[in-house]
Design a protein around this motif. Structure first.
Motif, PDB file in Angstrom:
ATOM      1  N   SER A  48      21.028  21.966   1.702  1.00 25.18           N
ATOM      2  CA  SER A  48      20.350  20.940   1.000  1.00 25.18           C
ATOM      3  C   SER A  48      19.032  20.539   1.724  1.00 25.18           C
ATOM      4  N   HIS A  49      18.085  20.124   1.307  1.00 23.65           N
ATOM      5  CA  HIS A  49      16.994  19.933   2.215  1.00 23.65           C
ATOM      6  C   HIS A  49      15.794  19.361   1.297  1.00 23.65           C
ATOM      7  N   ASP A  50      14.575  18.746   2.079  1.00 28.28           N
ATOM      8  CA  ASP A  50      13.722  18.055   1.314  1.00 28.28           C
ATOM      9  C   ASP A  50      12.722  19.363   0.479  1.00 28.28           C
ATOM     10  N   SER A  51      11.727  18.541  -0.367  1.00 31.49           N
ATOM     11  CA  SER A  51      10.865  19.190  -0.808  1.00 31.49           C
ATOM     12  C   SER A  51       9.895  20.155  -0.234  1.00 31.49           C
ATOM     13  N   ASP A  52       9.750  19.841   1.044  1.00 24.44           N
ATOM     14  CA  ASP A  52       8.583  20.560   1.827  1.00 24.44           C
ATOM     15  C   ASP A  52       9.342  21.751   2.516  1.00 24.44           C
ATOM     16  N   LEU A  53      10.670  21.951   2.368  1.00 22.47           N
ATOM     17  CA  LEU A  53      11.394  23.069   2.935  1.00 22.47           C
ATOM     18  C   LEU A  53      11.843  23.970   2.059  1.00 22.47           C
ATOM     19  N   LEU A  78      18.517  32.020   9.315  1.00 20.82           N
ATOM     20  CA  LEU A  78      18.219  31.041   8.086  1.00 20.82           C
ATOM     21  C   LEU A  78      18.637  29.849   8.490  1.00 20.82           C
ATOM     22  N   ALA A  79      19.968  29.812   8.845  1.00 17.36           N
ATOM     23  CA  ALA A  79      20.769  28.516   9.141  1.00 17.36           C
ATOM     24  C   ALA A  79      20.190  27.711  10.216  1.00 17.36           C
ATOM     25  N   SER A  80      19.916  28.447  11.057  1.00 20.40           N
ATOM     26  CA  SER A  80      19.174  27.660  12.226  1.00 20.40           C
ATOM     27  C   SER A  80      17.784  27.016  12.121  1.00 20.40           C
ATOM     28  N   LEU A  81      17.059  27.980  11.270  1.00 22.80           N
ATOM     29  CA  LEU A  81      15.662  27.446  10.878  1.00 22.80           C
ATOM     30  C   LEU A  81      15.655  26.033   9.842  1.00 22.80           C
ATOM     31  N   ILE A  82      16.893  26.067   8.927  1.00 22.86           N
ATOM     32  CA  ILE A  82      16.742  24.884   8.147  1.00 22.86           C
ATOM     33  C   ILE A  82      17.595  23.775   8.823  1.00 22.86           C
ATOM     34  N   GLY A  83      18.638  24.023   9.434  1.00 23.72           N
ATOM     35  CA  GLY A  83      19.297  23.087  10.208  1.00 23.72           C
ATOM     36  C   GLY A  83      18.263  22.343  11.236  1.00 23.72           C
ATOM     37  N   ASN A  84      17.270  23.289  12.229  1.00 23.59           N
ATOM     38  CA  ASN A  84      16.586  22.593  12.779  1.00 23.59           C
ATOM     39  C   ASN A  84      15.375  21.603  12.247  1.00 23.59           C
ATOM     40  N   ALA A  85      15.169  21.975  11.070  1.00 25.83           N
ATOM     41  CA  ALA A  85      14.300  21.272  10.232  1.00 25.83           C
ATOM     42  C   ALA A  85      15.011  20.011   9.561  1.00 25.83           C
ATOM     43  N   GLY A  86      16.054  19.875   9.890  1.00 28.15           N
ATOM     44  CA  GLY A  86      16.778  18.620   9.276  1.00 28.15           C
ATOM     45  C   GLY A  86      17.661  18.817   8.030  1.00 28.15           C
ATOM     46  N   GLY A  87      17.914  20.074   7.380  1.00 28.62           N
ATOM     47  CA  GLY A  87      18.379  20.251   6.322  1.00 28.62           C
ATOM     48  C   GLY A  87      20.172  20.213   6.818  1.00 28.62           C
ATOM     49  N   VAL A  88      20.729  20.131   5.818  1.00 30.93           N
ATOM     50  CA  VAL A  88      22.164  20.430   5.824  1.00 30.93           C
ATOM     51  C   VAL A  88      22.740  21.734   5.131  1.00 30.93           C
ATOM     52  N   VAL A  89      23.248  22.499   6.148  1.00 31.54           N
ATOM     53  CA  VAL A  89      23.825  23.842   6.040  1.00 31.54           C
ATOM     54  C   VAL A  89      25.301  24.082   5.670  1.00 31.54           C
ATOM     55  N   VAL A  90      25.535  24.867   4.784  1.00 26.83           N
ATOM     56  CA  VAL A  90      27.057  25.473   4.483  1.00 26.83           C
ATOM     57  C   VAL A  90      26.934  26.800   4.739  1.00 26.83           C
ATOM     58  N   GLU A  91      27.453  27.471   5.663  1.00 22.27           N
ATOM     59  CA  GLU A  91      27.608  29.032   6.173  1.00 22.27           C
ATOM     60  C   GLU A  91      28.899  29.532   5.617  1.00 22.27           C
ATOM     61  N   ASN A  92      28.987  30.581   4.836  1.00 21.61           N
ATOM     62  CA  ASN A  92      30.019  31.751   4.616  1.00 21.61           C
ATOM     63  C   ASN A  92      31.254  30.935   4.031  1.00 21.61           C
ATOM     64  N   PRO A  93      30.828  30.061   2.942  1.00 20.40           N
ATOM     65  CA  PRO A  93      32.017  29.106   2.508  1.00 20.40           C
ATOM     66  C   PRO A  93      33.192  30.137   1.881  1.00 20.40           C
ATOM     67  N   ALA A  94      32.648  31.392   1.563  1.00 17.33           N
ATOM     68  CA  ALA A  94      33.932  32.377   1.009  1.00 17.33           C
ATOM     69  C   ALA A  94      34.677  32.892   1.876  1.00 17.33           C
TER      70      ALA A  94
END
Length: 227
Positions: A48-53, A78-94
């Motif tokens: 989950s992220h903002d509109s500019d990401l 990708l996880a690092s990029l989004i997380g460092n930009a303030g997004g909420v990341v879920v990795e490998n849920p399966a």
């Protein structure tokens, strides 16, 4: 309450369907189902992220982080990029590979972000991935269902040769293919045309089996329950 939309269409259609107000700390129950006959999904990344990401954008060049996911299933950058930009990341849920016909269900708190994205490499492909780009999270509680398209990162020719893609033990490749493509025909992220494959396991143009590895869009379904 159920609402349906085609998430493969432009984001503005989703925004019109679900409204434009921002969401505040939505608790989401998400189910992703692999709807293919013989294509596997590498570990999913959901954010989950903002509109500019953005995780990816059709019609634009793939970032190095997207390329790593689309060609090798590596979601760490990708996880690092989004997380460092303030997004909420879920990795490998399966918890690994999502097999054809299988589903994974997981919980996610979107925080104060209003948009949801996901991706995972498709196996076997050269640089194909299932994707959801910046879907507007509804402010109204309910169940929302849609289908997901596959995309081509535009970073590698779709030669469909075993030497050009990951070779996990659960996929049986042919050999001796001459190659479906020899060069990249569209170097921007675009809707994937699907594998071609052939029926010659020791030659032909492809090392993929057209009875199991050929596919068309959509490739997945997603159900999102907004609590």
């Amino acid at each position: 309450m159920k609402k349906r939309t085609q998430l493969g269409f432009v984001m503005s259609a989703a925004a019109l369907a679900f409204g434009s107000a921002s969401v505040n700390a939505a608790e989401l129950e998400i189910t992703v189902t692999n709807a293919t006959k013989g294509i596997y999904f590498t570990p999913l990344i959901v954010a989950s992220h903002d509109s500019d990401l953005h995780m990816f954008r059709t019609g634009e060049s793939a970032t190095p982080e997207l390329e790593a996911m689309a060609e090798g299933g590596d979601i760490s950058d990708l996880a690092s990029l989004i997380g460092n930009a303030g997004g909420v990341v879920v990795e490998n849920p399966a918890g690994g590979i999502l097999d054809p016909g299988s589903a994974t269900t997981f919980m996610m708190n979107s925080g104060d972000h209003g948009y949801l994205s996901l991706s995972a490499m498709l196996l076997p492909t050269n640089d194909g991935f299932v994707g959801l780009d910046s879907w507007k999270i509804p402010t109204e509680a309910g169940t929302y269902k849609a289908t997901l398209r596959s995309y081509d990162a535009g970073t590698e020719a779709n030669d469909e040769l075993a030497s050009s893609m990951p070779n996990p033990p659960f996929i049986t490749f042919g050999s001796g293919g001459s190659g479906v493509e020899t060069s990249v025909t569209n170097d921007k992220v675009h809707v994937h045309p699907g594998n071609l494959g052939d029926s010659d396991s020791a030659g032909g143009i492809s090392d993929l089996d057209n009875s199991s590895h050929r596919w068309l869009n959509p490739v997945a379904t997603i159900t999102i329950v907004v609590k």
